[in-house]
Design a protein around this motif. Structure first.
Motif, PDB file in Angstrom:
ATOM      1  N   ALA A 224       0.830  -1.206   0.000  1.00  0.00           N
ATOM      2  CA  ALA A 224       0.000   0.000   0.000  1.00  0.00           C
ATOM      3  C   ALA A 224       0.866   1.258   0.000  1.00  0.00           C
ATOM      4  O   ALA A 224       0.586   2.219  -0.729  1.00  0.00           O
ATOM      5  CB  ALA A 224      -0.927  -0.006   1.209  1.00  0.00           C
ATOM      6  N   THR A 225       1.929   1.254   0.800  1.00  0.00           N
ATOM      7  CA  THR A 225       2.806   2.427   0.867  1.00  0.00           C
ATOM      8  C   THR A 225       3.586   2.577  -0.435  1.00  0.00           C
ATOM      9  O   THR A 225       3.829   3.699  -0.898  1.00  0.00           O
ATOM     10  CB  THR A 225       3.779   2.299   2.057  1.00  0.00           C
ATOM     11  OG1 THR A 225       3.045   1.991   3.246  1.00  0.00           O
ATOM     12  CG2 THR A 225       4.546   3.595   2.273  1.00  0.00           C
ATOM     13  N   ARG A 226       3.954   1.467  -1.029  1.00  0.00           N
ATOM     14  CA  ARG A 226       4.660   1.525  -2.317  1.00  0.00           C
ATOM     15  C   ARG A 226       3.770   2.149  -3.389  1.00  0.00           C
ATOM     16  O   ARG A 226       4.230   2.999  -4.166  1.00  0.00           O
ATOM     17  CB  ARG A 226       5.083   0.115  -2.727  1.00  0.00           C
ATOM     18  CG  ARG A 226       5.853   0.067  -4.036  1.00  0.00           C
ATOM     19  CD  ARG A 226       6.371  -1.331  -4.329  1.00  0.00           C
ATOM     20  NE  ARG A 226       5.323  -2.317  -4.450  1.00  0.00           N
ATOM     21  CZ  ARG A 226       5.158  -3.343  -3.608  1.00  0.00           C
ATOM     22  NH1 ARG A 226       5.955  -3.516  -2.583  1.00  0.00           N
ATOM     23  NH2 ARG A 226       4.174  -4.210  -3.804  1.00  0.00           N
ATOM     24  N   ARG A 227       2.522   1.764  -3.432  1.00  0.00           N
ATOM     25  CA  ARG A 227       1.616   2.330  -4.439  1.00  0.00           C
ATOM     26  C   ARG A 227       1.396   3.818  -4.199  1.00  0.00           C
ATOM     27  O   ARG A 227       1.280   4.609  -5.149  1.00  0.00           O
ATOM     28  CB  ARG A 227       0.296   1.557  -4.441  1.00  0.00           C
ATOM     29  CG  ARG A 227       0.416   0.173  -5.084  1.00  0.00           C
ATOM     30  CD  ARG A 227      -0.941  -0.459  -5.304  1.00  0.00           C
ATOM     31  NE  ARG A 227      -1.504  -0.976  -4.079  1.00  0.00           N
ATOM     32  CZ  ARG A 227      -1.305  -2.219  -3.620  1.00  0.00           C
ATOM     33  NH1 ARG A 227      -0.542  -3.061  -4.301  1.00  0.00           N
ATOM     34  NH2 ARG A 227      -1.873  -2.613  -2.503  1.00  0.00           N
ATOM     35  N   GLU A 228       1.338   4.217  -2.932  1.00  0.00           N
ATOM     36  CA  GLU A 228       1.201   5.642  -2.631  1.00  0.00           C
ATOM     37  C   GLU A 228       2.469   6.393  -3.038  1.00  0.00           C
ATOM     38  O   GLU A 228       2.395   7.533  -3.541  1.00  0.00           O
ATOM     39  CB  GLU A 228       0.919   5.840  -1.134  1.00  0.00           C
ATOM     40  CG  GLU A 228       0.779   7.282  -0.699  1.00  0.00           C
ATOM     41  CD  GLU A 228      -0.392   8.023  -1.340  1.00  0.00           C
ATOM     42  OE1 GLU A 228      -0.446   9.256  -1.184  1.00  0.00           O
ATOM     43  OE2 GLU A 228      -1.243   7.385  -1.997  1.00  0.00           O
ATOM     44  N   ALA A 229       3.624   5.774  -2.860  1.00  0.00           N
ATOM     45  CA  ALA A 229       4.884   6.396  -3.284  1.00  0.00           C
ATOM     46  C   ALA A 229       4.892   6.618  -4.790  1.00  0.00           C
ATOM     47  O   ALA A 229       5.327   7.681  -5.277  1.00  0.00           O
ATOM     48  CB  ALA A 229       6.067   5.522  -2.866  1.00  0.00           C
ATOM     49  N   VAL A 230       4.400   5.649  -5.546  1.00  0.00           N
ATOM     50  CA  VAL A 230       4.320   5.790  -6.998  1.00  0.00           C
ATOM     51  C   VAL A 230       3.362   6.919  -7.362  1.00  0.00           C
ATOM     52  O   VAL A 230       3.647   7.740  -8.254  1.00  0.00           O
ATOM     53  CB  VAL A 230       3.879   4.462  -7.648  1.00  0.00           C
ATOM     54  CG1 VAL A 230       3.568   4.666  -9.130  1.00  0.00           C
ATOM     55  CG2 VAL A 230       4.958   3.397  -7.464  1.00  0.00           C
ATOM     56  N   ARG A 231       2.232   6.974  -6.671  1.00  0.00           N
ATOM     57  CA  ARG A 231       1.252   8.029  -6.963  1.00  0.00           C
ATOM     58  C   ARG A 231       1.872   9.411  -6.728  1.00  0.00           C
ATOM     59  O   ARG A 231       1.703  10.327  -7.549  1.00  0.00           O
ATOM     60  CB  ARG A 231       0.018   7.855  -6.076  1.00  0.00           C
ATOM     61  CG  ARG A 231      -1.137   8.789  -6.427  1.00  0.00           C
ATOM     62  CD  ARG A 231      -2.192   8.827  -5.344  1.00  0.00           C
ATOM     63  NE  ARG A 231      -1.685   9.444  -4.118  1.00  0.00           N
ATOM     64  CZ  ARG A 231      -1.556  10.771  -3.950  1.00  0.00           C
ATOM     65  NH1 ARG A 231      -1.887  11.600  -4.921  1.00  0.00           N
ATOM     66  NH2 ARG A 231      -1.099  11.243  -2.811  1.00  0.00           N
ATOM     67  N   ILE A 232       2.612   9.547  -5.638  1.00  0.00           N
ATOM     68  CA  ILE A 232       3.245  10.832  -5.318  1.00  0.00           C
ATOM     69  C   ILE A 232       4.297  11.195  -6.362  1.00  0.00           C
ATOM     70  O   ILE A 232       4.319  12.309  -6.894  1.00  0.00           O
ATOM     71  CB  ILE A 232       3.885  10.777  -3.909  1.00  0.00           C
ATOM     72  CG1 ILE A 232       2.789  10.686  -2.837  1.00  0.00           C
ATOM     73  CG2 ILE A 232       4.781  11.995  -3.672  1.00  0.00           C
ATOM     74  CD1 ILE A 232       3.320  10.367  -1.452  1.00  0.00           C
ATOM     75  N   ALA A 233       5.176  10.249  -6.668  1.00  0.00           N
ATOM     76  CA  ALA A 233       6.305  10.530  -7.561  1.00  0.00           C
ATOM     77  C   ALA A 233       5.853  10.827  -8.987  1.00  0.00           C
ATOM     78  O   ALA A 233       6.488  11.615  -9.697  1.00  0.00           O
ATOM     79  CB  ALA A 233       7.278   9.359  -7.545  1.00  0.00           C
ATOM     80  N   LYS A 234       4.765  10.208  -9.412  1.00  0.00           N
ATOM     81  CA  LYS A 234       4.321  10.384 -10.800  1.00  0.00           C
ATOM     82  C   LYS A 234       3.286  11.501 -10.950  1.00  0.00           C
ATOM     83  O   LYS A 234       2.978  11.920 -12.070  1.00  0.00           O
ATOM     84  CB  LYS A 234       3.768   9.063 -11.335  1.00  0.00           C
ATOM     85  CG  LYS A 234       4.848   7.986 -11.478  1.00  0.00           C
ATOM     86  CD  LYS A 234       4.344   6.763 -12.187  1.00  0.00           C
ATOM     87  CE  LYS A 234       5.415   5.678 -12.279  1.00  0.00           C
ATOM     88  NZ  LYS A 234       6.590   6.102 -13.053  1.00  0.00           N
ATOM     89  N   GLY A 235       2.765  11.973  -9.828  1.00  0.00           N
ATOM     90  CA  GLY A 235       1.776  13.041  -9.887  1.00  0.00           C
ATOM     91  C   GLY A 235       2.408  14.420  -9.806  1.00  0.00           C
ATOM     92  O   GLY A 235       3.631  14.576  -9.722  1.00  0.00           O
ATOM     93  N   ALA A 236       1.541  15.449  -9.821  1.00  0.00           N
ATOM     94  CA  ALA A 236       2.022  16.834  -9.699  1.00  0.00           C
ATOM     95  C   ALA A 236       2.578  17.046  -8.284  1.00  0.00           C
ATOM     96  O   ALA A 236       2.039  16.493  -7.315  1.00  0.00           O
ATOM     97  CB  ALA A 236       0.882  17.803  -9.984  1.00  0.00           C
ATOM     98  N   PRO A 237       3.649  17.814  -8.128  1.00  0.00           N
ATOM     99  CA  PRO A 237       4.368  18.570  -9.173  1.00  0.00           C
ATOM    100  C   PRO A 237       5.576  17.821  -9.751  1.00  0.00           C
ATOM    101  O   PRO A 237       6.370  18.417 -10.483  1.00  0.00           O
ATOM    102  CB  PRO A 237       4.855  19.800  -8.390  1.00  0.00           C
ATOM    103  CG  PRO A 237       5.162  19.243  -7.030  1.00  0.00           C
ATOM    104  CD  PRO A 237       4.116  18.168  -6.772  1.00  0.00           C
ATOM    105  N   TYR A 238       5.715  16.505  -9.446  1.00  0.00           N
ATOM    106  CA  TYR A 238       6.953  15.796  -9.808  1.00  0.00           C
ATOM    107  C   TYR A 238       6.877  15.151 -11.191  1.00  0.00           C
ATOM    108  O   TYR A 238       7.865  15.091 -11.922  1.00  0.00           O
ATOM    109  CB  TYR A 238       7.270  14.744  -8.743  1.00  0.00           C
ATOM    110  CG  TYR A 238       7.230  15.303  -7.350  1.00  0.00           C
ATOM    111  CD1 TYR A 238       8.136  16.278  -6.937  1.00  0.00           C
ATOM    112  CD2 TYR A 238       6.259  14.874  -6.433  1.00  0.00           C
ATOM    113  CE1 TYR A 238       8.089  16.797  -5.646  1.00  0.00           C
ATOM    114  CE2 TYR A 238       6.216  15.390  -5.149  1.00  0.00           C
ATOM    115  CZ  TYR A 238       7.128  16.349  -4.762  1.00  0.00           C
ATOM    116  OH  TYR A 238       7.073  16.877  -3.494  1.00  0.00           O
TER     117      TYR A 238
END
Length: 289
Positions: A224-238
């Motif tokens: 679950a934390t890994r998927r959230e990390a992907v969401r953060i890294a691939k979303g705005a502003p990154y």
């Protein structure tokens, strides 16, 4: 030889071979001295399905003892070979052929083992976009060779050693007090080197993405934390500008799911650490009809 990947450095191959032959032959091959040193032939038999890797080391072992030996390969480096296939024939002096046999096969069986297991991991993530990376968990003295074999198997190399990239891990970050402070120090001292940052929390992930680095390693995150990390890294502003790497807890059972979560790289120590050699044999005489 195949041009699908860069060849190994010639000086590294020569050094590996010199060490292997010195270890095996020492003051001389007592058994080979019984032979009359006549011209002879040999063939190389692959005894299990594999990805072939290590031809440069195999060739160098034989040419070190007989510069005139002729080696005719029936496969390219990186080819997938079926059990029972004759993959090369040799023409040379019988003493040299038998003296070089063990060292040449040791390289070929070890590097083919690394390439074969790497190809299995690469196949398992095919279509996801994730890349398979190796680590520094290599056999002592054979790092260049094993990392070459990873490339032959379709994988990619992580840093070669401690000198060609900065990798900030838990202890480094603790010493500086924060991810941002550790990154700032690394950039100040080694601006020319790739910078990889290992993070343990989503807060540290945001700090690494905000401060900037070459790649972020999320180590031992649960799913679950890994998927959230992907969401953060691939979303705005990154917007995915900094790749995410996963390490730890990776095996064939977990690999596909990790890749499908959207990470960019998966580093696997088992590629070079858990080596199971491929079975080859070198036999004097012509190959069977």
């Amino acid at each position: 030889m195949s041009v699908r990947f860069a060849p190994p450095p010639e000086d590294a191959v020569a050094a590996d071979v010199a060490a292997a032959l010195a270890e095996d032959i020492g003051l001389g091959d007592a058994t080979a001295s019984l032979l009359d040193d006549a011209p002879d032939s040999a063939y190389l038999l692959c005894k299990e399905d594999c990805v072939v890797a290590g031809r440069p080391w195999f060739d160098a072992c034989h040419r070190a003892l007989d510069p005139e030996v002729r080696i005719d390969w029936r496969c390219d480096e990186g080819d997938r070979i079926a059990r029972g296939t004759v993959i090369a024939t040799l023409q040379g002096r019988n003493r040299a052929l038998v003296s070089a046999e063990r060292a040449s096969l040791n390289f070929l069986q070890t590097l083919s083992g690394t390439a074969t297991v790497t190809a299995q991991y690469v196949d398992a993530v095919r279509g996801t976009g994730a890349k398979i990376l190796d680590t520094r968990k290599t056999l002592p003295g054979l790092r260049v060779a094993q990392k070459y074999a990873v490339r032959v198997g379709g994988g990619m190399n992580h840093r070669m050693a401690l000198f060609d990239a900065v990798m900030l891990k838990e202890n480094h970050i603790r010493a500086f007090g924060s991810v941002a402070a550790a990154i700032a120090r690394a950039r100040a001292l080694h601006p020319e080197l790739p910078l990889i940052v290992e993070v343990e929390t989503l807060e540290q992930l945001r700090d690494a993405l905000d401060t900037g680095c070459t790649r972020v390693l999320i180590d031992d995150f649960d799913a679950a934390t890994r998927r959230e990390a992907v969401r953060i890294a691939k979303g705005a502003p990154y917007h995915g500008r900094i790749p995410l790497e996963v390490s730890g807890g990776v095996d064939m059972d977990t690999l596909r799911g990790i890749a499908e979560d959207g990470v960019d790289c998966i580093s696997i120590g088992a590629l070079t650490k858990h080596v199971r050699a491929i079975d080859f044999s070198l036999k004097l005489g012509p190959p069977p009809a």
